[in-house]
Structure formats: C-alpha cells, structure tokens
Design a protein around this motif. Sequence first.
Motif, PDB file in Angstrom:
ATOM      1  N   ALA A  28      35.846  22.454  58.416  1.00  0.00           N
ATOM      2  CA  ALA A  28      37.135  23.139  58.532  1.00  0.00           C
ATOM      3  C   ALA A  28      37.208  23.929  59.833  1.00  0.00           C
ATOM      4  N   ALA A  29      36.107  24.550  60.217  1.00  0.00           N
ATOM      5  CA  ALA A  29      36.079  25.313  61.467  1.00  0.00           C
ATOM      6  C   ALA A  29      36.259  24.404  62.671  1.00  0.00           C
ATOM      7  N   ARG A  30      35.699  23.210  62.603  1.00  0.00           N
ATOM      8  CA  ARG A  30      35.860  22.260  63.708  1.00  0.00           C
ATOM      9  C   ARG A  30      37.316  21.801  63.821  1.00  0.00           C
ATOM     10  N   VAL A  31      37.968  21.590  62.682  1.00  0.00           N
ATOM     11  CA  VAL A  31      39.388  21.221  62.708  1.00  0.00           C
ATOM     12  C   VAL A  31      40.215  22.365  63.284  1.00  0.00           C
ATOM     13  N   ALA A  32      39.955  23.585  62.828  1.00  0.00           N
ATOM     14  CA  ALA A  32      40.712  24.745  63.297  1.00  0.00           C
ATOM     15  C   ALA A  32      40.604  24.907  64.800  1.00  0.00           C
ATOM     16  N   ALA A  33      39.453  24.594  65.364  1.00  0.00           N
ATOM     17  CA  ALA A  33      39.242  24.745  66.805  1.00  0.00           C
ATOM     18  C   ALA A  33      40.021  23.715  67.614  1.00  0.00           C
ATOM     19  N   ARG A  34      40.465  22.649  66.948  1.00  0.00           N
ATOM     20  CA  ARG A  34      41.145  21.574  67.681  1.00  0.00           C
ATOM     21  C   ARG A  34      42.660  21.600  67.542  1.00  0.00           C
ATOM     22  N   VAL A  35      43.214  22.511  66.740  1.00  0.00           N
ATOM     23  CA  VAL A  35      44.651  22.488  66.444  1.00  0.00           C
ATOM     24  C   VAL A  35      45.348  23.707  67.051  1.00  0.00           C
ATOM     25  N   ARG A  36      46.475  23.457  67.723  1.00  0.00           N
ATOM     26  CA  ARG A  36      47.351  24.528  68.209  1.00  0.00           C
ATOM     27  C   ARG A  36      48.774  24.201  67.788  1.00  0.00           C
ATOM     28  N   LEU A  37      49.507  25.211  67.358  1.00  0.00           N
ATOM     29  CA  LEU A  37      50.916  25.063  67.004  1.00  0.00           C
ATOM     30  C   LEU A  37      51.707  26.052  67.845  1.00  0.00           C
ATOM     31  N   LEU A  38      52.489  25.541  68.800  1.00  0.00           N
ATOM     32  CA  LEU A  38      53.167  26.382  69.769  1.00  0.00           C
ATOM     33  C   LEU A  38      54.655  26.502  69.461  1.00  0.00           C
ATOM     34  N   HIS A  39      55.163  27.722  69.503  1.00  0.00           N
ATOM     35  CA  HIS A  39      56.598  27.969  69.419  1.00  0.00           C
ATOM     36  C   HIS A  39      57.120  27.932  70.850  1.00  0.00           C
ATOM     37  N   GLN A  40      57.667  26.800  71.257  1.00  0.00           N
ATOM     38  CA  GLN A  40      57.992  26.599  72.666  1.00  0.00           C
ATOM     39  C   GLN A  40      59.007  25.466  72.816  1.00  0.00           C
ATOM     40  N   ASP A  41      59.740  25.501  73.910  1.00  0.00           N
ATOM     41  CA  ASP A  41      60.643  24.414  74.281  1.00  0.00           C
ATOM     42  C   ASP A  41      59.819  23.262  74.828  1.00  0.00           C
ATOM     43  N   MET A  42      60.053  22.057  74.334  1.00  0.00           N
ATOM     44  CA  MET A  42      59.256  20.913  74.778  1.00  0.00           C
ATOM     45  C   MET A  42      59.370  20.673  76.284  1.00  0.00           C
ATOM     46  N   PHE A  43      60.506  21.050  76.869  1.00  0.00           N
ATOM     47  CA  PHE A  43      60.679  20.829  78.295  1.00  0.00           C
ATOM     48  C   PHE A  43      59.918  21.856  79.140  1.00  0.00           C
ATOM     49  N   ALA A  44      59.444  22.919  78.497  1.00  0.00           N
ATOM     50  CA  ALA A  44      58.637  23.925  79.191  1.00  0.00           C
ATOM     51  C   ALA A  44      57.151  23.732  78.938  1.00  0.00           C
ATOM     52  N   THR A  45      56.796  22.734  78.150  1.00  0.00           N
ATOM     53  CA  THR A  45      55.410  22.511  77.763  1.00  0.00           C
ATOM     54  C   THR A  45      54.678  21.677  78.810  1.00  0.00           C
ATOM     55  N   GLU A  59      57.144  23.211  68.915  1.00  0.00           N
ATOM     56  CA  GLU A  59      58.373  23.304  68.122  1.00  0.00           C
ATOM     57  C   GLU A  59      59.281  24.397  68.666  1.00  0.00           C
ATOM     58  N   LEU A  60      60.563  24.061  68.838  1.00  0.00           N
ATOM     59  CA  LEU A  60      61.544  24.981  69.391  1.00  0.00           C
ATOM     60  C   LEU A  60      61.906  26.104  68.434  1.00  0.00           C
ATOM     61  N   LEU A  61      62.033  25.790  67.145  1.00  0.00           N
ATOM     62  CA  LEU A  61      62.525  26.768  66.175  1.00  0.00           C
ATOM     63  C   LEU A  61      61.376  27.551  65.549  1.00  0.00           C
ATOM     64  N   GLY A  62      61.474  28.872  65.644  1.00  0.00           N
ATOM     65  CA  GLY A  62      60.398  29.726  65.168  1.00  0.00           C
ATOM     66  C   GLY A  62      60.099  29.575  63.697  1.00  0.00           C
ATOM     67  N   TYR A  63      61.138  29.439  62.854  1.00  0.00           N
ATOM     68  CA  TYR A  63      60.869  29.380  61.422  1.00  0.00           C
ATOM     69  C   TYR A  63      60.115  28.110  61.052  1.00  0.00           C
ATOM     70  N   ARG A  64      60.390  27.013  61.772  1.00  0.00           N
ATOM     71  CA  ARG A  64      59.649  25.778  61.507  1.00  0.00           C
ATOM     72  C   ARG A  64      58.191  25.938  61.937  1.00  0.00           C
ATOM     73  N   ASN A  65      57.992  26.551  63.085  1.00  0.00           N
ATOM     74  CA  ASN A  65      56.621  26.756  63.543  1.00  0.00           C
ATOM     75  C   ASN A  65      55.864  27.683  62.601  1.00  0.00           C
ATOM     76  N   ASP A  66      56.545  28.701  62.079  1.00  0.00           N
ATOM     77  CA  ASP A  66      55.908  29.596  61.112  1.00  0.00           C
ATOM     78  C   ASP A  66      55.482  28.821  59.859  1.00  0.00           C
ATOM     79  N   MET A  67      56.347  27.930  59.388  1.00  0.00           N
ATOM     80  CA  MET A  67      56.010  27.129  58.208  1.00  0.00           C
ATOM     81  C   MET A  67      54.834  26.201  58.497  1.00  0.00           C
ATOM     82  N   ALA A  68      54.785  25.671  59.726  1.00  0.00           N
ATOM     83  CA  ALA A  68      53.661  24.825  60.105  1.00  0.00           C
ATOM     84  C   ALA A  68      52.362  25.627  60.116  1.00  0.00           C
ATOM     85  N   GLN A  69      52.427  26.874  60.585  1.00  0.00           N
ATOM     86  CA  GLN A  69      51.243  27.726  60.587  1.00  0.00           C
ATOM     87  C   GLN A  69      50.740  27.967  59.163  1.00  0.00           C
ATOM     88  N   VAL A  70      51.671  28.139  58.224  1.00  0.00           N
ATOM     89  CA  VAL A  70      51.287  28.326  56.822  1.00  0.00           C
ATOM     90  C   VAL A  70      50.608  27.069  56.292  1.00  0.00           C
TER      91      VAL A  70
END
Length: 285
Positions: free
Chosen positions: A159-176, A131-142
């Motif tokens: 729950a621990a297995r799910v947590a190990a599989r999920v990443r939420l990046l504050h980043q430009d999609m074209f740089a990913t 996600e490009l916008l930090g505030y959206r990524n912050d809300m996703a983290q919550v």
Amino acid sequence: MLARYVEIGLAVREAFRKPELRDAFIGRLKPHRRLIAGCVPAGIQQHGMLPERAPAHGLAEISDADLAQWLVDDGRLIYGEFTQQELDNYFEAIAPWLPLHGHFIDLGSGLGKVVLSAALALPGMRCTGVELLGYRNDMAQVRLAQMLAAGVADDPAAAARVAARVRLLHQDMFATDVSDASMVYIYSTCFAPMMDRLAEKLASELPEGALVTTVTFPMQHPAFELVKQFAPPSVAWTTVFLYRRRSALDAAAPPAASFLYEQDSAAWEYAVRAAFAAYDSSLGT
C-alpha cells in the motif's frame, strides 16, 4: 471562472426555458453549435449545476466571445468515465505498447477511477490525475484514501508503494506539465471543442515515443501517428484511439488543421426544438 460560468449559464438557461426567447436562443447558439456536446448544453439541463435563480443579465447582453467560451467551459464540466469492465479491457488492450516504467497522466481525472486503476494495473508507473473541479478532486482523494486503507490491512508495504506513485492534482489540464509523460489518457467524449488545443499542447510538450489515448474523437495532428484504433465494443462503448508522438514531423504530413465536429444546421435546430417541447411537456404545458 465558475462565478462567470454561472452568470452566463443562467442567461442561456432562461432563453431556453422561456418561449418568447427561444428564437433568440437558436439564433445565438447556432453559429457555435460545434462547441455543444449534443444539441442543448448540458449545464442548462436538469442535471446541470446551475442554481435556481434569475439571471442578472439577459442572453442579448452576453458577447459572442463570452458565449463561445461558456460553451467550451460547459463541455469541460461534463463528467464521463469507463465502466470498470471497460477499464479492464482498456489496460489489457494497450498492454503490448506500454513501457514497464514511466509516468501515466489522466487529463480530466474526475473521481479518480482511471488513475487508481492504473496504479494497480501498472506497478512500474507513476500515476497522476488532473481535475479542474475541486469537489471531484476531493472525492478522488477520499477514494484513494479508502483504497490505501484497504491495502494497508492486507499488505502495508505494498500500500505504501502504491501511495508513493499516485498524485491527484486540482489543476487545469492546459496548465499541467506533461513533458515527462509516457502515457496520457483523455476521456474526450465531451471534449470535441478542445481537441485541437489539446493536440497542440501535447505535440509541443510530450517527448518522442509518448503514447496518448483519446476516446470518441481522434487527434488530427501530424505530430501523432495512429498506433491502434479499437472499434466498439471491443474495448468500450465508443471508439478508443491510441497514438504515439512521432520522433519528428513527417515532411509530407499535412499541417495541423482545425478539426470541427459541427452538426448539420437544420438537424441541430430540429433537435433543439424537440428539446423545447420535451421541457414544456415535463412542466405539463
């Protein structure tokens, strides 16, 4: 980027609001209308994120190149998503083509609904949101933290297995880096101006056999074969496209071409003038 976006946006919005500047607004934006999701840029409308202050520069001082880039950036800032029922439909519809294990990437993941749903629906997949916008990524983290907290109460190990599989990046999609993706999801309804660039990125980085989903707009690139097209309302309110990265480019396939979604000039101007009238009416003028 956002500071420059605001400065140009204020100039565009001023030209939309002031009757004496409206012909200039039409003249400047008409050549770039293919870059606008709708007739009037979302950022200058009532729900946009621009502050209520006067611009430091007029629209006449903004170059065509900067204006075009602003329109592209404005489209990227629009938020859209499937409803939960549409997401359930989506995962059920694409299940026959999905591998059991791999990497699911959502480019433009917003508040994280798709990524978190994927983590629950696809237990063999690593799931990444970008996600490009930090505030959206912050809300996703919550949201992720809330989901995991609820899961811990029922089954801490799961729950621990799910947590190990999920990443939420504050980043430009074209740089990913998507070079290890098995599936790329793009809610592309507002990404029309970027579809060619996205297709080129995915064609150059994705491995053979990787799947790509786009929404509303197709990908016109010979590196991808259309696997399935889901017409509305079978999955969602709009068309959903499922593609596969070819093993090699078909020699007979046409070269990648610019795929423009340009509105008719007269129809676009008519719609813009109607938007002027609606704005004036909202002010009682």
